[in-house]
Design a protein around this motif. Structure first.
Motif, PDB file in Angstrom:
ATOM      1  N   LEU A   1      17.671 -19.485  -5.221  1.00 36.19           N
ATOM      2  CA  LEU A   1      17.113 -18.847  -4.034  1.00 36.19           C
ATOM      3  C   LEU A   1      17.017 -17.338  -4.193  1.00 36.19           C
ATOM      4  N   THR A   2      17.846 -16.770  -5.052  1.00 41.95           N
ATOM      5  CA  THR A   2      17.932 -15.320  -5.166  1.00 41.95           C
ATOM      6  C   THR A   2      17.490 -14.836  -6.537  1.00 41.95           C
ATOM      7  N   GLN A   3      16.936 -13.637  -6.549  1.00 35.51           N
ATOM      8  CA  GLN A   3      16.554 -12.954  -7.784  1.00 35.51           C
ATOM      9  C   GLN A   3      16.704 -11.463  -7.524  1.00 35.51           C
ATOM     10  N   GLY A   4      17.789 -10.886  -8.019  1.00 33.40           N
ATOM     11  CA  GLY A   4      18.093  -9.510  -7.680  1.00 33.40           C
ATOM     12  C   GLY A   4      18.337  -9.378  -6.192  1.00 33.40           C
ATOM     13  N   ARG A   5      17.625  -8.456  -5.550  1.00 35.50           N
ATOM     14  CA  ARG A   5      17.745  -8.274  -4.106  1.00 35.50           C
ATOM     15  C   ARG A   5      16.605  -8.974  -3.351  1.00 35.50           C
ATOM     16  N   THR A   6      16.004  -9.985  -3.990  1.00 30.05           N
ATOM     17  CA  THR A   6      14.954 -10.778  -3.359  1.00 30.05           C
ATOM     18  C   THR A   6      15.467 -12.192  -3.125  1.00 30.05           C
ATOM     19  N   VAL A   7      15.198 -12.734  -1.940  1.00 27.83           N
ATOM     20  CA  VAL A   7      15.589 -14.095  -1.585  1.00 27.83           C
ATOM     21  C   VAL A   7      14.342 -14.869  -1.176  1.00 27.83           C
ATOM     22  N   ARG A   8      14.265 -16.130  -1.578  1.00 26.69           N
ATOM     23  CA  ARG A   8      13.174 -17.015  -1.157  1.00 26.69           C
ATOM     24  C   ARG A   8      13.775 -18.129  -0.301  1.00 26.69           C
ATOM     25  N   ILE A   9      13.165 -18.389   0.836  1.00 22.62           N
ATOM     26  CA  ILE A   9      13.620 -19.470   1.690  1.00 22.62           C
ATOM     27  C   ILE A   9      12.420 -20.273   2.176  1.00 22.62           C
ATOM     28  N   GLY A  10      12.687 -21.476   2.668  1.00 21.83           N
ATOM     29  CA  GLY A  10      11.609 -22.317   3.173  1.00 21.83           C
ATOM     30  C   GLY A  10      10.645 -22.702   2.070  1.00 21.83           C
ATOM     31  N   ASN A  11       9.348 -22.736   2.412  1.00 22.46           N
ATOM     32  CA  ASN A  11       8.334 -23.148   1.435  1.00 22.46           C
ATOM     33  C   ASN A  11       8.213 -22.197   0.268  1.00 22.46           C
ATOM     34  N   ALA A  12       8.670 -20.961   0.422  1.00 13.30           N
ATOM     35  CA  ALA A  12       8.661 -20.031  -0.704  1.00 13.30           C
ATOM     36  C   ALA A  12       9.670 -20.443  -1.765  1.00 13.30           C
ATOM     37  N   ALA A  13      10.722 -21.148  -1.349  1.00 12.69           N
ATOM     38  CA  ALA A  13      11.751 -21.592  -2.294  1.00 12.69           C
ATOM     39  C   ALA A  13      11.502 -22.997  -2.799  1.00 12.69           C
ATOM     40  N   GLN A  14      10.961 -23.851  -1.935  1.00  9.95           N
ATOM     41  CA  GLN A  14      10.717 -25.232  -2.323  1.00  9.95           C
ATOM     42  C   GLN A  14       9.643 -25.846  -1.426  1.00  9.95           C
ATOM     43  N   THR A  15       8.687 -26.499  -2.057  1.00  5.85           N
ATOM     44  CA  THR A  15       7.678 -27.261  -1.332  1.00  5.85           C
ATOM     45  C   THR A  15       7.885 -28.722  -1.696  1.00  5.85           C
TER      46      THR A  15
ATOM     47  N   GLY B   1       0.837  -1.189   0.000  1.00  7.93           N
ATOM     48  CA  GLY B   1       0.000   0.000   0.000  1.00  7.93           C
ATOM     49  C   GLY B   1       0.869   1.234   0.000  1.00  7.93           C
ATOM     50  N   ILE B   2       1.831   1.258   0.899  1.00  9.68           N
ATOM     51  CA  ILE B   2       2.895   2.261   0.910  1.00  9.68           C
ATOM     52  C   ILE B   2       4.195   1.543   0.598  1.00  9.68           C
ATOM     53  N   VAL B   3       4.987   2.096  -0.316  1.00  7.15           N
ATOM     54  CA  VAL B   3       6.225   1.442  -0.741  1.00  7.15           C
ATOM     55  C   VAL B   3       7.339   1.767   0.240  1.00  7.15           C
ATOM     56  N   GLU B   4       8.030   0.707   0.694  1.00  4.87           N
ATOM     57  CA  GLU B   4       9.170   0.870   1.597  1.00  4.87           C
ATOM     58  C   GLU B   4      10.393   0.245   0.944  1.00  4.87           C
ATOM     59  N   GLU B   5      11.495   0.952   0.949  1.00  5.26           N
ATOM     60  CA  GLU B   5      12.719   0.469   0.308  1.00  5.26           C
ATOM     61  C   GLU B   5      13.597  -0.247   1.330  1.00  5.26           C
ATOM     62  N   SER B   6      14.148  -1.405   0.900  1.00  2.00           N
ATOM     63  CA  SER B   6      15.057  -2.183   1.734  1.00  2.00           C
ATOM     64  C   SER B   6      16.281  -2.553   0.911  1.00  2.00           C
ATOM     65  N   ASP B   7      17.337  -2.957   1.617  1.00  2.00           N
ATOM     66  CA  ASP B   7      18.513  -3.476   0.917  1.00  2.00           C
ATOM     67  C   ASP B   7      18.279  -4.897   0.435  1.00  2.00           C
ATOM     68  N   LEU B   8      17.418  -5.629   1.153  1.00  2.00           N
ATOM     69  CA  LEU B   8      17.169  -7.028   0.831  1.00  2.00           C
ATOM     70  C   LEU B   8      15.792  -7.401   1.349  1.00  2.00           C
ATOM     71  N   ALA B   9      15.038  -8.136   0.532  1.00  2.29           N
ATOM     72  CA  ALA B   9      13.738  -8.651   0.949  1.00  2.29           C
ATOM     73  C   ALA B   9      13.766 -10.167   0.880  1.00  2.29           C
ATOM     74  N   VAL B  10      13.269 -10.819   1.926  1.00  2.48           N
ATOM     75  CA  VAL B  10      13.250 -12.276   1.998  1.00  2.48           C
ATOM     76  C   VAL B  10      11.809 -12.745   2.090  1.00  2.48           C
ATOM     77  N   ILE B  11      11.381 -13.533   1.108  1.00  2.00           N
ATOM     78  CA  ILE B  11      10.044 -14.122   1.130  1.00  2.00           C
ATOM     79  C   ILE B  11      10.141 -15.449   1.868  1.00  2.00           C
ATOM     80  N   ALA B  12       9.423 -15.563   2.981  1.00  2.00           N
ATOM     81  CA  ALA B  12       9.518 -16.750   3.826  1.00  2.00           C
ATOM     82  C   ALA B  12       8.138 -17.318   4.143  1.00  2.00           C
ATOM     83  N   GLU B  13       7.222 -17.198   3.207  1.00  2.69           N
ATOM     84  CA  GLU B  13       5.896 -17.765   3.414  1.00  2.69           C
ATOM     85  C   GLU B  13       5.435 -18.422   2.125  1.00  2.69           C
ATOM     86  N   GLY B  14       4.506 -19.355   2.272  1.00  2.00           N
ATOM     87  CA  GLY B  14       4.020 -20.098   1.113  1.00  2.00           C
ATOM     88  C   GLY B  14       3.745 -21.528   1.504  1.00  2.00           C
ATOM     89  N   GLY B  15       3.648 -22.416   0.513  1.00  2.04           N
ATOM     90  CA  GLY B  15       3.438 -23.827   0.801  1.00  2.04           C
ATOM     91  C   GLY B  15       1.998 -24.243   0.620  1.00  2.04           C
TER      92      GLY B  15
END
Length: 428
Positions: A320-334, A185-199
């Motif tokens: 696991l990585t794409q640019g400054r985005t990282v996927r771990i856990g179920n977001a990377a592999q189910t 909704g509001i954009v926030e800038e980070s050095d790195l974003a990690v997606i850690a949800e899914g499955g």
């Protein structure tokens, strides 16, 4: 004796219990801003690791659910390896009172293989491996609640550096040349974003997760269904976890803490979707069928809960990585639940990422993460995929090969010990 901290050994050697992580030196040249999307066990563990091991970093934890949601009542069952238990203990977020130690694992095949006079079995014990336990079992809610309480404690103490965004669903993550934008909704800038949800339990309607499902580069439908629930047993389980290979698929029974004298186990029953032998049965019929499948050492199932089902498949990102985005856990592999290693793999992803970030350079850390986690990820993916596919082979030779393989594993002590080591600490 096996080094009990194997994968996480530098935590034990360099950071004794009770030390203040924030006093540790770190070679980061400028403050790192890390966004963690997903407050499940893997996301919370990552946030805690970053809070404690990266004392100069800002950490923002995002999740669509409200903070005061009753997460503790979630009854899903988790199997944790010894390495995972030790990591959570170091984070001071291990709810031991709600856990059941796995003292031994018993693997068997329902029918004898050709050339064998009896059923093939493999038994691995904590005593033989020189460890206090092989792992532990607990409910998802108890673990998630303990992790969230520890995060809340730390973020309250360091509110400028550690921030929570509960009740704030992330719609998209957009990579920039040297940063990443988190749009909620509001954009926030980070050095790195990690997606850690899914499955498999992630609900549709979450914009970010829906996009993640759509872009998974490798997906495979095993055409199998997992029925999960709880059973009561006529005799104590003694902390024994059972895996039973049947003609239809694997049946796993995990020990649960005894309550009011009831000996309970968590059930994961995998069957082919097209010829599902469980769907059309009532509770008593399911109980009877299960008693014909389980190894006699289990005893008898005297009660079975209502079972829930979900489809089984493989979904994995090659990187696991794409640019400054990282996927771990179920977001990377189910994964298929045949080995019960999905959460443990995700916790090792989280640990490796934070260790790499301690070196200070984000781009270098992401390159290190890829090559370091590759062997563990792909070895476990290949193993579970092979086992899952093998149950679709309607050939006598498949049963024979599994049986002979189990018999050989039991006979070769060093190989069995090596397998136990990998299940406790990962493929290295």
């Amino acid at each position: 004796m096996v080094n009990q901290l194997e994968f996480f050994d530098d935590i034990a050697s360099s950071v004794p219990m009770g030390i203040d992580f924030e006093s540790s030196a770190m070679s980061i040249t400028k403050p790192l801003h890390l966004s963690v999307i997903g407050a499940g066990p893997v996301g919370l563990a990552l946030a805690l690791l970053a809070a404690q091991r990266l004392p100069q970093a800002r950490v923002t934890l995002w999740d669509a659910r409200q903070f005061d949601t009753d997460i503790a009542s979630d009854p899903r069952t988790l199997a944790l390896s010894l390495g995972s238990v030790q990591l959570l203990e170091r984070l001071q977020a291990w709810p031991a009172q709600h856990s059941q130690a796995i003292n031994a694992v018993h693997v068997s095949q329902h029918s004898p293989a050709w050339g064998l006079s009896s059923e093939a079995t493999v038994q691995i014990t904590a005593q033989d491996e020189g460890v206090p336990m092989l792992g532990a079992v607990m409910h998802y809610g108890h673990l998630c609640h303990a992790l969230q309480q520890q995060w809340h404690k730390l973020s309250t103490q360091s509110s400028q550096r550690l921030q929570s965004r509960f009740g704030t669903p992330v719609a998209s993550i957009n990579n920039q040349p040297h940063s990443v934008e988190v749009d909620a909704g509001i954009v926030e800038e980070s050095d790195l974003a990690v997606i850690a949800e899914g499955g498999v339990f992630a609900k549709p309607g979450n914009l970010l997760l829906d996009r993640e499902r759509a872009r998974s580069p490798l997906t495979l439908d095993y055409h199998q269904t997992a029925w999960v629930g709880q059973v009561n047993l006529t005799q104590p389980h003694g902390g024994m976890a059972y895996e039973r290979f049947t003609a239809d698929g694997p049946v796993a029974l995990l020990p649960l803490p005894a309550s009011a004298g009831v000996h309970a186990g968590a059930l994961v029953w995998c069957v082919p979707t097209a010829r599902d032998p469980v769907a059309g049965l009532n509770s008593l019929q399911r109980q009877h069928l299960l008693n014909t499948l389980l190894h006699p050492q289990v005893g008898r199932v005297c009660d079975i809960s209502a079972l829930k089902s979900f489809s089984l498949g493989l979904r994995v990102h090659h990187s696991l990585t794409q640019g400054r985005t990282v996927r771990i856990g179920n977001a990377a592999q189910t994964l298929h639940p045949v080995a019960g290693q999905g959460l443990n793999l995700g916790l090792r992803d989280a640990y490796a990422l934070v260790q790499a970030l301690r070196q200070g350079d984000v781009s270098q850390a992401l390159r290190q993460l890829e090559w370091q986690r590759g062997p563990d990820r792909w070895a476990l993916l290949a193993t579970t995929d092979f086992l899952a596919r093998s149950f679709a082979w309607q050939l006598p030779v498949a049963n024979t090969l599994r049986g002979l393989g189990l018999a050989a594993l039991e006979a070769l002590g060093p190989l069995k010990s090596r397998l136990a080591h990998q299940m406790m600490f990962g493929f290295r």
